[in-house]
Write a protein that holds these residues in place. Sequence first.
Motif, PDB file in Angstrom:
ATOM      1  N   UNK A  85      10.897 -21.709  36.787  1.00 57.79           N
ATOM      2  CA  UNK A  85      11.688 -21.046  37.829  1.00 57.79           C
ATOM      3  C   UNK A  85      11.433 -19.545  37.806  1.00 57.79           C
ATOM      4  N   UNK A  86      11.115 -18.986  38.947  1.00 58.15           N
ATOM      5  CA  UNK A  86      10.860 -17.552  39.076  1.00 58.15           C
ATOM      6  C   UNK A  86      12.157 -16.847  39.417  1.00 58.15           C
ATOM      7  N   UNK A  87      12.620 -15.987  38.533  1.00 55.24           N
ATOM      8  CA  UNK A  87      13.920 -15.354  38.729  1.00 55.24           C
ATOM      9  C   UNK A  87      13.914 -14.355  39.879  1.00 55.24           C
ATOM     10  N   UNK A  88      12.854 -13.580  40.017  1.00 51.75           N
ATOM     11  CA  UNK A  88      12.840 -12.537  41.043  1.00 51.75           C
ATOM     12  C   UNK A  88      12.980 -13.120  42.437  1.00 51.75           C
ATOM     13  N   UNK A  89      12.304 -14.238  42.698  1.00 49.48           N
ATOM     14  CA  UNK A  89      12.345 -14.866  44.022  1.00 49.48           C
ATOM     15  C   UNK A  89      13.305 -16.037  44.093  1.00 49.48           C
ATOM     16  N   UNK A  90      13.912 -16.353  42.968  1.00 46.74           N
ATOM     17  CA  UNK A  90      14.873 -17.463  42.896  1.00 46.74           C
ATOM     18  C   UNK A  90      14.271 -18.740  43.472  1.00 46.74           C
ATOM     19  N   UNK A  91      13.140 -19.141  42.905  1.00 49.03           N
ATOM     20  CA  UNK A  91      12.472 -20.343  43.420  1.00 49.03           C
ATOM     21  C   UNK A  91      11.832 -21.126  42.286  1.00 49.03           C
ATOM     22  N   UNK A  92      11.841 -22.448  42.436  1.00 52.39           N
ATOM     23  CA  UNK A  92      11.153 -23.333  41.505  1.00 52.39           C
ATOM     24  C   UNK A  92       9.669 -23.313  41.841  1.00 52.39           C
ATOM     25  N   UNK A  93       8.839 -23.096  40.812  1.00 47.89           N
ATOM     26  CA  UNK A  93       7.399 -23.029  41.063  1.00 47.89           C
ATOM     27  C   UNK A  93       6.653 -24.225  40.488  1.00 47.89           C
ATOM     28  N   UNK A  94       7.305 -25.008  39.600  1.00 47.91           N
ATOM     29  CA  UNK A  94       6.605 -26.163  39.017  1.00 47.91           C
ATOM     30  C   UNK A  94       7.632 -27.114  38.423  1.00 47.91           C
ATOM     31  N   UNK A  95       7.374 -28.409  38.520  1.00 45.42           N
ATOM     32  CA  UNK A  95       8.248 -29.412  37.908  1.00 45.42           C
ATOM     33  C   UNK A  95       7.421 -30.456  37.170  1.00 45.42           C
ATOM     34  N   UNK A  96       8.010 -31.028  36.136  1.00 46.97           N
ATOM     35  CA  UNK A  96       7.356 -32.069  35.319  1.00 46.97           C
ATOM     36  C   UNK A  96       8.390 -33.174  35.060  1.00 46.97           C
ATOM     37  N   UNK A  97       8.645 -34.036  36.038  1.00 45.99           N
ATOM     38  CA  UNK A  97       9.733 -35.009  35.921  1.00 45.99           C
ATOM     39  C   UNK A  97       9.386 -36.239  35.087  1.00 45.99           C
ATOM     40  N   UNK A  98      10.438 -36.936  34.679  1.00 46.54           N
ATOM     41  CA  UNK A  98      10.313 -38.234  34.023  1.00 46.54           C
ATOM     42  C   UNK A  98       9.979 -39.275  35.093  1.00 46.54           C
ATOM     43  N   UNK A  99       9.012 -40.126  34.834  1.00 43.84           N
ATOM     44  CA  UNK A  99       8.683 -41.207  35.768  1.00 43.84           C
ATOM     45  C   UNK A  99       9.842 -42.195  35.837  1.00 43.84           C
ATOM     46  N   UNK A 100      10.073 -42.742  37.018  1.00 46.33           N
ATOM     47  CA  UNK A 100      11.185 -43.680  37.203  1.00 46.33           C
ATOM     48  C   UNK A 100      11.067 -44.882  36.264  1.00 46.33           C
ATOM     49  N   UNK A 101       9.839 -45.377  36.064  1.00 50.24           N
ATOM     50  CA  UNK A 101       9.643 -46.536  35.193  1.00 50.24           C
ATOM     51  C   UNK A 101      10.034 -46.210  33.747  1.00 50.24           C
ATOM     52  N   UNK A 102       9.684 -45.005  33.299  1.00 51.31           N
ATOM     53  CA  UNK A 102      10.027 -44.606  31.936  1.00 51.31           C
ATOM     54  C   UNK A 102      11.533 -44.455  31.783  1.00 51.31           C
ATOM     55  N   UNK A 103      12.197 -43.883  32.780  1.00 56.02           N
ATOM     56  CA  UNK A 103      13.647 -43.726  32.726  1.00 56.02           C
ATOM     57  C   UNK A 103      14.342 -45.081  32.675  1.00 56.02           C
ATOM     58  N   UNK A 104      13.854 -46.031  33.466  1.00 59.12           N
ATOM     59  CA  UNK A 104      14.429 -47.376  33.461  1.00 59.12           C
ATOM     60  C   UNK A 104      14.259 -48.033  32.097  1.00 59.12           C
ATOM     61  N   UNK A 105      13.084 -47.880  31.511  1.00 58.74           N
ATOM     62  CA  UNK A 105      12.829 -48.465  30.192  1.00 58.74           C
ATOM     63  C   UNK A 105      13.713 -47.823  29.129  1.00 58.74           C
ATOM     64  N   UNK A 106      13.891 -46.498  29.208  1.00 61.97           N
ATOM     65  CA  UNK A 106      14.771 -45.806  28.268  1.00 61.97           C
ATOM     66  C   UNK A 106      16.195 -46.326  28.382  1.00 61.97           C
TER      67      UNK A 106
END
Length: 269
Positions: free
Chosen positions: A76-97
Amino acid sequence: MITPPAPRLVATDLDGTLLRSDGTVSARTRTALCAAAAGGAEIVFVTARPPRAIAHIAEQVGHLGTAICVNGAVTYELARERIVHTRPVAAEAATAMAETLRERLPGAGFAVETGIRVIAATGFGPRWDHDHRHVVVPTVDDVLRLAESIAKFFVWSADHQSDPLLEMARAVAAEHGECTHSGGTGLVEISAIGVSKASTLAGYCAERGIAPDEVLAFGDMPNDLDVLGWAGSAYAMANAHPAVLAATRRHAGSNDDDGVARVLERLFT
């Protein structure tokens, strides 16, 4: 004696590290951060918090720097208050967890951080005072169905402390995600495989030609250990978790004693 060059990047955790116990940035710390930036260092906050939970902190530091949020899942870039990159959990992995942990930890509560809000199943105990975007639904299946994206998966147990719960989660869910904790009682946080504060920070630095030995890091909890181990110079706070104090050679003053500021002052003023 030759004075070593000042670090090119300062990476600091927030809660228990940069922030005082009341959640504020002291005037001394703010001045030290500004001096480090004026001296040529990039400032990166590495935190378990989502972007919406650092807005007031960004204001206190003059929207200085970048934040690696949600244990590495969101940049997250504070100066512009914007998300610049995301690395989410895959839905299949979350379901298995969810399936594995629900079977192994009867009575546990589950939730996810989506990057926009927390969606929690009934029975998930923690609430964060700084976060009003907390939705409760009947089951973990509902949580996963409603999640826009999964930046982080939570498991909570009223019957366990965080350290033993973390070991249990790693034993049964390590193939699906990176398990850690940031100090919440009975709370474990799980990111996507390969996602951590350190892995995201390493990628950020590589893009800018900054080597690990040019990075100075501060932290206090197990979710900071990978950053403290990766950075060329690292300090555990005096109030840090015992495992962090044991693993980190240099120790700074406590968060309530402006420990980060005291180190930065020696390097940049």
